[in-house]
Design a protein around this motif. Structure first.
Motif, PDB file in Angstrom:
ATOM      1  N   TRP A 121      -9.539  -1.040 -22.266  1.00 34.21           N
ATOM      2  CA  TRP A 121      -8.217  -1.503 -21.845  1.00 34.21           C
ATOM      3  C   TRP A 121      -7.816  -0.870 -20.511  1.00 34.21           C
ATOM      4  O   TRP A 121      -7.407  -1.551 -19.589  1.00 34.21           O
ATOM      5  CB  TRP A 121      -7.167  -1.154 -22.926  1.00 34.21           C
ATOM      6  CG  TRP A 121      -5.784  -1.319 -22.421  1.00 34.21           C
ATOM      7  CD1 TRP A 121      -5.111  -2.495 -22.234  1.00 34.21           C
ATOM      8  CD2 TRP A 121      -4.894  -0.284 -21.996  1.00 34.21           C
ATOM      9  NE1 TRP A 121      -3.864  -2.255 -21.719  1.00 34.21           N
ATOM     10  CE2 TRP A 121      -3.705  -0.906 -21.565  1.00 34.21           C
ATOM     11  CE3 TRP A 121      -4.989   1.110 -21.947  1.00 34.21           C
ATOM     12  CZ2 TRP A 121      -2.625  -0.186 -21.092  1.00 34.21           C
ATOM     13  CZ3 TRP A 121      -3.915   1.830 -21.467  1.00 34.21           C
ATOM     14  CH2 TRP A 121      -2.743   1.192 -21.045  1.00 34.21           C
ATOM     15  N   TYR A 122      -7.984   0.449 -20.402  1.00 29.09           N
ATOM     16  CA  TYR A 122      -7.533   1.128 -19.194  1.00 29.09           C
ATOM     17  C   TYR A 122      -8.366   0.731 -17.983  1.00 29.09           C
ATOM     18  O   TYR A 122      -7.844   0.464 -16.909  1.00 29.09           O
ATOM     19  CB  TYR A 122      -7.565   2.646 -19.367  1.00 29.09           C
ATOM     20  CG  TYR A 122      -6.977   3.341 -18.165  1.00 29.09           C
ATOM     21  CD1 TYR A 122      -5.602   3.335 -17.950  1.00 29.09           C
ATOM     22  CD2 TYR A 122      -7.787   3.930 -17.205  1.00 29.09           C
ATOM     23  CE1 TYR A 122      -5.049   3.921 -16.833  1.00 29.09           C
ATOM     24  CE2 TYR A 122      -7.249   4.515 -16.085  1.00 29.09           C
ATOM     25  CZ  TYR A 122      -5.880   4.509 -15.905  1.00 29.09           C
ATOM     26  OH  TYR A 122      -5.338   5.066 -14.776  1.00 29.09           O
ATOM     27  N   ARG A 146     -16.547  -3.263 -11.385  1.00 26.50           N
ATOM     28  CA  ARG A 146     -16.707  -1.844 -11.030  1.00 26.50           C
ATOM     29  C   ARG A 146     -17.412  -1.037 -12.108  1.00 26.50           C
ATOM     30  O   ARG A 146     -17.978   0.029 -11.831  1.00 26.50           O
ATOM     31  CB  ARG A 146     -15.328  -1.226 -10.773  1.00 26.50           C
ATOM     32  CG  ARG A 146     -14.768  -1.391  -9.373  1.00 26.50           C
ATOM     33  CD  ARG A 146     -14.769  -2.792  -8.876  1.00 26.50           C
ATOM     34  NE  ARG A 146     -13.966  -2.969  -7.676  1.00 26.50           N
ATOM     35  CZ  ARG A 146     -14.392  -3.571  -6.583  1.00 26.50           C
ATOM     36  NH1 ARG A 146     -15.611  -4.058  -6.540  1.00 26.50           N
ATOM     37  NH2 ARG A 146     -13.602  -3.714  -5.560  1.00 26.50           N
ATOM     38  N   PHE A 176     -17.303  -6.839  -7.253  1.00 29.09           N
ATOM     39  CA  PHE A 176     -18.226  -6.836  -8.385  1.00 29.09           C
ATOM     40  C   PHE A 176     -17.537  -6.044  -9.488  1.00 29.09           C
ATOM     41  O   PHE A 176     -16.638  -5.253  -9.216  1.00 29.09           O
ATOM     42  CB  PHE A 176     -19.553  -6.187  -8.008  1.00 29.09           C
ATOM     43  CG  PHE A 176     -19.449  -4.732  -7.637  1.00 29.09           C
ATOM     44  CD1 PHE A 176     -18.960  -4.362  -6.398  1.00 29.09           C
ATOM     45  CD2 PHE A 176     -19.797  -3.732  -8.528  1.00 29.09           C
ATOM     46  CE1 PHE A 176     -18.835  -3.024  -6.051  1.00 29.09           C
ATOM     47  CE2 PHE A 176     -19.672  -2.382  -8.189  1.00 29.09           C
ATOM     48  CZ  PHE A 176     -19.187  -2.037  -6.944  1.00 29.09           C
ATOM     49  N   ALA A 236      -7.407  -2.613 -16.706  1.00 30.07           N
ATOM     50  CA  ALA A 236      -6.088  -2.640 -16.069  1.00 30.07           C
ATOM     51  C   ALA A 236      -6.109  -1.950 -14.713  1.00 30.07           C
ATOM     52  O   ALA A 236      -5.426  -2.361 -13.775  1.00 30.07           O
ATOM     53  CB  ALA A 236      -5.057  -1.974 -16.983  1.00 30.07           C
ATOM     54  N   ALA A 273      -6.660  -6.643  -5.280  1.00 32.15           N
ATOM     55  CA  ALA A 273      -5.815  -7.675  -5.879  1.00 32.15           C
ATOM     56  C   ALA A 273      -4.427  -7.634  -5.251  1.00 32.15           C
ATOM     57  O   ALA A 273      -3.970  -6.578  -4.827  1.00 32.15           O
ATOM     58  CB  ALA A 273      -5.722  -7.445  -7.381  1.00 32.15           C
ATOM     59  N   PRO A 311      -8.481  -3.364 -10.592  1.00 34.23           N
ATOM     60  CA  PRO A 311      -8.094  -4.023  -9.339  1.00 34.23           C
ATOM     61  C   PRO A 311      -7.546  -3.064  -8.285  1.00 34.23           C
ATOM     62  O   PRO A 311      -7.477  -3.415  -7.124  1.00 34.23           O
ATOM     63  CB  PRO A 311      -7.000  -5.006  -9.781  1.00 34.23           C
ATOM     64  CG  PRO A 311      -7.189  -5.173 -11.238  1.00 34.23           C
ATOM     65  CD  PRO A 311      -7.751  -3.891 -11.743  1.00 34.23           C
ATOM     66  N   ARG A 312      -7.159  -1.852  -8.671  1.00 30.85           N
ATOM     67  CA  ARG A 312      -6.547  -0.942  -7.699  1.00 30.85           C
ATOM     68  C   ARG A 312      -7.534   0.037  -7.102  1.00 30.85           C
ATOM     69  O   ARG A 312      -7.182   0.781  -6.187  1.00 30.85           O
ATOM     70  CB  ARG A 312      -5.455  -0.130  -8.394  1.00 30.85           C
ATOM     71  CG  ARG A 312      -4.317  -0.974  -8.848  1.00 30.85           C
ATOM     72  CD  ARG A 312      -3.308  -0.086  -9.489  1.00 30.85           C
ATOM     73  NE  ARG A 312      -2.285  -0.895 -10.125  1.00 30.85           N
ATOM     74  CZ  ARG A 312      -1.431  -0.412 -10.985  1.00 30.85           C
ATOM     75  NH1 ARG A 312      -1.476   0.860 -11.303  1.00 30.85           N
ATOM     76  NH2 ARG A 312      -0.531  -1.184 -11.517  1.00 30.85           N
ATOM     77  N   TYR A 370       0.850  -1.190   0.000  1.00 28.38           N
ATOM     78  CA  TYR A 370       0.000   0.000   0.000  1.00 28.38           C
ATOM     79  C   TYR A 370       0.879   1.231   0.000  1.00 28.38           C
ATOM     80  O   TYR A 370       1.997   1.208   0.504  1.00 28.38           O
ATOM     81  CB  TYR A 370      -0.873   0.033   1.258  1.00 28.38           C
ATOM     82  CG  TYR A 370      -2.086  -0.859   1.187  1.00 28.38           C
ATOM     83  CD1 TYR A 370      -3.137  -0.558   0.334  1.00 28.38           C
ATOM     84  CD2 TYR A 370      -2.187  -1.986   1.995  1.00 28.38           C
ATOM     85  CE1 TYR A 370      -4.256  -1.368   0.281  1.00 28.38           C
ATOM     86  CE2 TYR A 370      -3.304  -2.800   1.945  1.00 28.38           C
ATOM     87  CZ  TYR A 370      -4.332  -2.480   1.084  1.00 28.38           C
ATOM     88  OH  TYR A 370      -5.443  -3.275   1.037  1.00 28.38           O
ATOM     89  N   ALA A 395     -10.046  -0.131  -5.117  1.00 26.14           N
ATOM     90  CA  ALA A 395     -10.336  -0.228  -3.682  1.00 26.14           C
ATOM     91  C   ALA A 395      -9.180   0.284  -2.830  1.00 26.14           C
ATOM     92  O   ALA A 395      -9.385   0.742  -1.710  1.00 26.14           O
ATOM     93  CB  ALA A 395     -10.664  -1.675  -3.315  1.00 26.14           C
ATOM     94  N   ASP A 396      -7.950   0.221  -3.350  1.00 25.51           N
ATOM     95  CA  ASP A 396      -6.796   0.660  -2.563  1.00 25.51           C
ATOM     96  C   ASP A 396      -6.662   2.171  -2.512  1.00 25.51           C
ATOM     97  O   ASP A 396      -6.077   2.723  -1.587  1.00 25.51           O
ATOM     98  CB  ASP A 396      -5.501   0.095  -3.169  1.00 25.51           C
ATOM     99  CG  ASP A 396      -5.516  -1.411  -3.213  1.00 25.51           C
ATOM    100  OD1 ASP A 396      -6.331  -2.001  -2.494  1.00 25.51           O
ATOM    101  OD2 ASP A 396      -4.721  -1.984  -3.974  1.00 25.51           O
ATOM    102  N   PHE A 400      -7.879   8.069  -9.320  1.00 29.02           N
ATOM    103  CA  PHE A 400      -6.479   8.340  -8.988  1.00 29.02           C
ATOM    104  C   PHE A 400      -6.179   9.832  -8.894  1.00 29.02           C
ATOM    105  O   PHE A 400      -5.332  10.245  -8.112  1.00 29.02           O
ATOM    106  CB  PHE A 400      -5.571   7.692 -10.030  1.00 29.02           C
ATOM    107  CG  PHE A 400      -5.835   6.232 -10.209  1.00 29.02           C
ATOM    108  CD1 PHE A 400      -5.461   5.331  -9.223  1.00 29.02           C
ATOM    109  CD2 PHE A 400      -6.473   5.754 -11.330  1.00 29.02           C
ATOM    110  CE1 PHE A 400      -5.718   3.984  -9.368  1.00 29.02           C
ATOM    111  CE2 PHE A 400      -6.733   4.400 -11.482  1.00 29.02           C
ATOM    112  CZ  PHE A 400      -6.358   3.519 -10.499  1.00 29.02           C
ATOM    113  N   LEU A 439     -10.049   7.340 -14.271  1.00 26.26           N
ATOM    114  CA  LEU A 439      -8.962   8.279 -14.007  1.00 26.26           C
ATOM    115  C   LEU A 439      -9.247   9.097 -12.755  1.00 26.26           C
ATOM    116  O   LEU A 439      -8.348   9.415 -11.980  1.00 26.26           O
ATOM    117  CB  LEU A 439      -8.774   9.212 -15.207  1.00 26.26           C
ATOM    118  CG  LEU A 439      -8.125   8.567 -16.437  1.00 26.26           C
ATOM    119  CD1 LEU A 439      -8.192   9.503 -17.627  1.00 26.26           C
ATOM    120  CD2 LEU A 439      -6.680   8.184 -16.140  1.00 26.26           C
ATOM    121  N   MET A 442      -2.016   5.363 -10.929  1.00 33.72           N
ATOM    122  CA  MET A 442      -2.799   5.593 -12.141  1.00 33.72           C
ATOM    123  C   MET A 442      -2.198   4.889 -13.346  1.00 33.72           C
ATOM    124  O   MET A 442      -2.899   4.567 -14.303  1.00 33.72           O
ATOM    125  CB  MET A 442      -2.819   7.099 -12.372  1.00 33.72           C
ATOM    126  CG  MET A 442      -3.716   7.597 -13.447  1.00 33.72           C
ATOM    127  SD  MET A 442      -3.354   9.352 -13.607  1.00 33.72           S
ATOM    128  CE  MET A 442      -4.931  10.066 -13.476  1.00 33.72           C
TER     129      MET A 442
END
Lengths: 407, 257
Positions: free
Chosen positions: B244-245, B101, B99, B248, A85, B251-252, A13, B254-255, B165, B162, A25
């Motif tokens: 595509w974006y 997103r 689920f 990719a 993940a 998966p991030r 993290y 939630a972080d 982030f 986007l 990003m």
């Protein structure tokens, strides 16, 4: 058959807010390229919540996860739930996984209980008809009644927990992940949840359970995994690992206490539930051995200071880790000859099963008023003495008696 | 991604319904707002472009001329403004459930689609009030709508991903939508743009779309494919990029939320 397999899982993290996270990003494969070229910059302000962890969960098992805050318990549950993940490594699950990761359970405050159930069911790929078919069961379980038509923003924390549990109880999961949710809600509902979970396990369900309430962990699980800083410190039968964990926790607390004593602003916690009484005589110091064994002797000494009272009774009792008052031993009348003195209590065969107990020292007036009652923060950890599996036995007290068989 | 979304189609429908209900819950006049917004825009446009600037409408009543473009424009604008924040606002769900997103931005587009249907009804009402009929060429609106929906899905997926982030995106989008309205021939016609500037106007994917909607709904002619070519090309490219974006980056989410 393993329902969860985690292999060399690392979860990194980023700490801090705002701009640092913009790095996230950049999608693969460009992020890996950047990481190779600007390794130091890329890894600045990161920490590994899980650091190369591997774990297999056999179908039908119940595993407790223990560890101090930040050990990685919740991260592991989130990875298994598929919410996030792994940074590297792999987590594979089979069957339907349901998770109660916190009390809010992902409910929308403006939606009613019923509407939230529809949304939550959709998250697991169920549709409206599936929920309708289960609605009676859910209403029965949650006991929310008409409140199911009220926006959940008007619910109390206990009702949120009821709704959350009602939701997972209805979706027929193969694997259930529960993170410290049973702590909320009244004891009646807690009992109901525990009963339901017992039934769920008997039907072959698999359970992963995180709780700081070690009594619940002991009841719910047959295997415990102890996490520390993102790695597995111990993994084995519940009683064994919980014993090790409890001893380590006590050691940590002792070390912290020692540090406190060196610090100038040392405060004794005598407020709240830890200590109360009418005064006149008080416990000045108590001495209890920190480890003991079932059926062996234990000695407790108590030093007292008397200011006015000249007659008192003493008592030593135990509270278990879930707050249950297990029992106590009351002294006869004592005439206090001087302002300070000590009493000593010895029990030859301690009738407590393996676990963690908090001693409670009390001084009572001859009329039975509490003059001073002190719940010690240091626990007594009872070892497993290699006897039969105590999980099958009732409660924390072990009665000694003689058994005679007749044909 | 498509297969996972299909399995969660009932979730997307449920969320669309809930979001639509939530928007008007605890409001006094509720659905009136769905009609009031395009009507108010039409009123201002009539005043400014018809009465003050006197832009040419090629013989059509100005209300129909403007509304036939305002309806598809409104779908684009509201999908984008509401959709860009769909994932960050759905953070509670993202951090607790596994689920696809994409359901979140898609269900936002779904609510905008309901508004589109309501405002299209408004357009039809205006046509009959003017004593006219919707021409048969109006059937072309269906493939045009499909093209617009693909474009909207692509842009909203990209923007919402986007925005997870860099929240700059949600600050930028309303400004961009507002500015785009000025350079898109919604309240005026592409004809009234000086010839030298017109090629630049045509690069805007929404320009070809709203012009074509107007042609098929008001003027009774088939769409001009040379006008739509930039739209189709941009849509295909952005759609590929967005899928595509999103895939990719998903998966991030939630972080970072």
């Amino acid at each position: 058959m393993e329902i969860v397999v985690a292999q060399d899982v690392v979860k990194t993290y980023r700490t801090g807010v705002g701009r640092a996270r913009v790095r996230e990003m950049i999608p693969p494969p460009f992020d890996r390229a950047l990481q190779r070229v600007f390794r130091e910059w890329w890894l600045r302000d990161t920490f590994n919540a899980l650091d190369g962890l591997s774990l297999g969960v056999p179908k039908g098992s119940a595993i407790g996860l223990v560890g101090h805050n930040g050990a990685g318990k919740t991260t592991l549950l989130k990875l298994i739930a598929g919410v996030t993940a792994p940074t590297s490594g792999a987590v594979m699950t089979s069957g339907r996984v349901a998770a109660l990761l916190d009390v809010t359970a992902g409910f929308h405050p403006e939606l009613t209980g019923r509407e939230n159930l529809y949304v939550a069911a959709g998250m697991y790929g169920l549709d409206r008809r599936d929920v309708l078919a289960r609605m009676d069961r859910i209403l029965d379980f949650t006991e929310l009644g008409e409140l199911i038509e009220t926006p959940v923003k008007r619910y109390s924390a206990g009702m949120w927990a009821r709704l959350g549990f009602g939701m997972v109880s209805a979706i027929d999961a193969d694997l259930l992940l529960i993170d410290e949710v049973l702590a909320v809600g009244d004891s009646e509902f807690q009992r109901k949840c525990v009963e339901w979970l017992d039934g769920y396990r008997q039907r072959g369900g698999t359970l992963l359970f995180v709780s700081h309430n070690l009594g619940l962990v002991r009841h719910m699980t047959d295997r415990v995994v102890w996490l520390d800083h993102g790695v597995i410190l111990a993994d084995g039968p519940t009683n064994q690992v919980l014993g090790e964990y409890a001893r380590a926790t006590e050691r940590r607390r002792d070390q912290a206490n020692e540090r406190d004593q060196h610090s100038a602003r040392k405060l004794m916690r005598v407020t709240g539930l830890d200590r109360w009484g009418r005064g006149g005589v008080r416990v000045a110091e108590a001495d209890v051995r920190q480890t003991a064994a079932t059926g062996r002797s234990l000695i407790v000494t108590m030093k007292y200071e008397a200011s006015s009272t000249r007659e008192a009774l003493f008592s030593v009792g135990f509270i278990d880790e879930s707050g249950f008052e297990v029992g106590s031993s009351l002294s006869p009348h004592f005439q206090l000859e001087s302002d300070v003195g000590a009493v000593c209590w010895e029990i030859q065969q301690l009738p407590l099963r393996a676990g963690i107990y908090y001693p409670v020292m009390s001084i009572l007036s001859p009329q039975g008023d509490i003059l001073d009652r002190w719940k010690l923060e240091r626990a007594v950890v009872l070892d497993v003495n290699g006897g039969p599996d105590v999980r099958a036995e009732l409660g924390p007290a072990e009665f000694r008696g003689s058994w005679i068989g007749t044909p | 991604m498509i297969a996972r979304l299909w399995r969660h189609r009932s979730l997307a429908l449920t969320l669309t319904r809930r979001q639509y209900e939530l928007r008007y819950r605890q409001s006094l006049v509720g659905l009136v707002w769905a009609v009031a917004a395009p009507l108010a825009t039409l009123g201002v446009a009539t005043l400014l472009f018809h009465k003050v600037l006197r832009v040419g409408t090629d013989g059509a009543p100005y209300s129909l001329f403007a509304l036939s473009a305002l309806v598809p424009w409104g779908f684009f604008a509201s999908s984008l403004t509401f959709g860009v924040q769909s994932i960050t606002q759905g953070g509670v769900l993202v951090t607790r459930f596994a689920f696809p997103r994409a359901v979140l931005p898609l269900s936002m587009i779904g609510t905008a689609f309901i508004d589109l249907i309501i405002s299209f009804g408004l357009f039809v009402a205006f046509v009959y009030l003017a004593g006219m009929r919707v021409p048969l060429s109006g059937l072309w609106a269906l493939p045009l709508l499909f093209l617009e929906t693909v474009l909207v899905v692509a842009v909203v997926l990209l923007a919402s991903a986007l925005n997870v982030f860099a929240r700059d995106v949600k600050l930028f989008v309303p400004i961009a939508v507002q500015l785009m309205l000025f350079v898109t021939p919604v309240m005026y016609s592409l004809e009234s743009v000086p010839e030298s500037l017109r090629p630049w106007f045509k690069l805007n994917p929404m320009a070809g779309l709203v012009e074509s909607f107007r042609q098929v709904l008001v003027f009774g002619s088939a769409p001009d494919f040379s006008l739509l070519l930039p739209t189709i090309l941009i849509t295909v490219v952005v759609f590929g990029l967005a899928i595509w974006y999103f895939d990719a980056a998903e998966p991030r989410f939630a972080d970072v939320i």
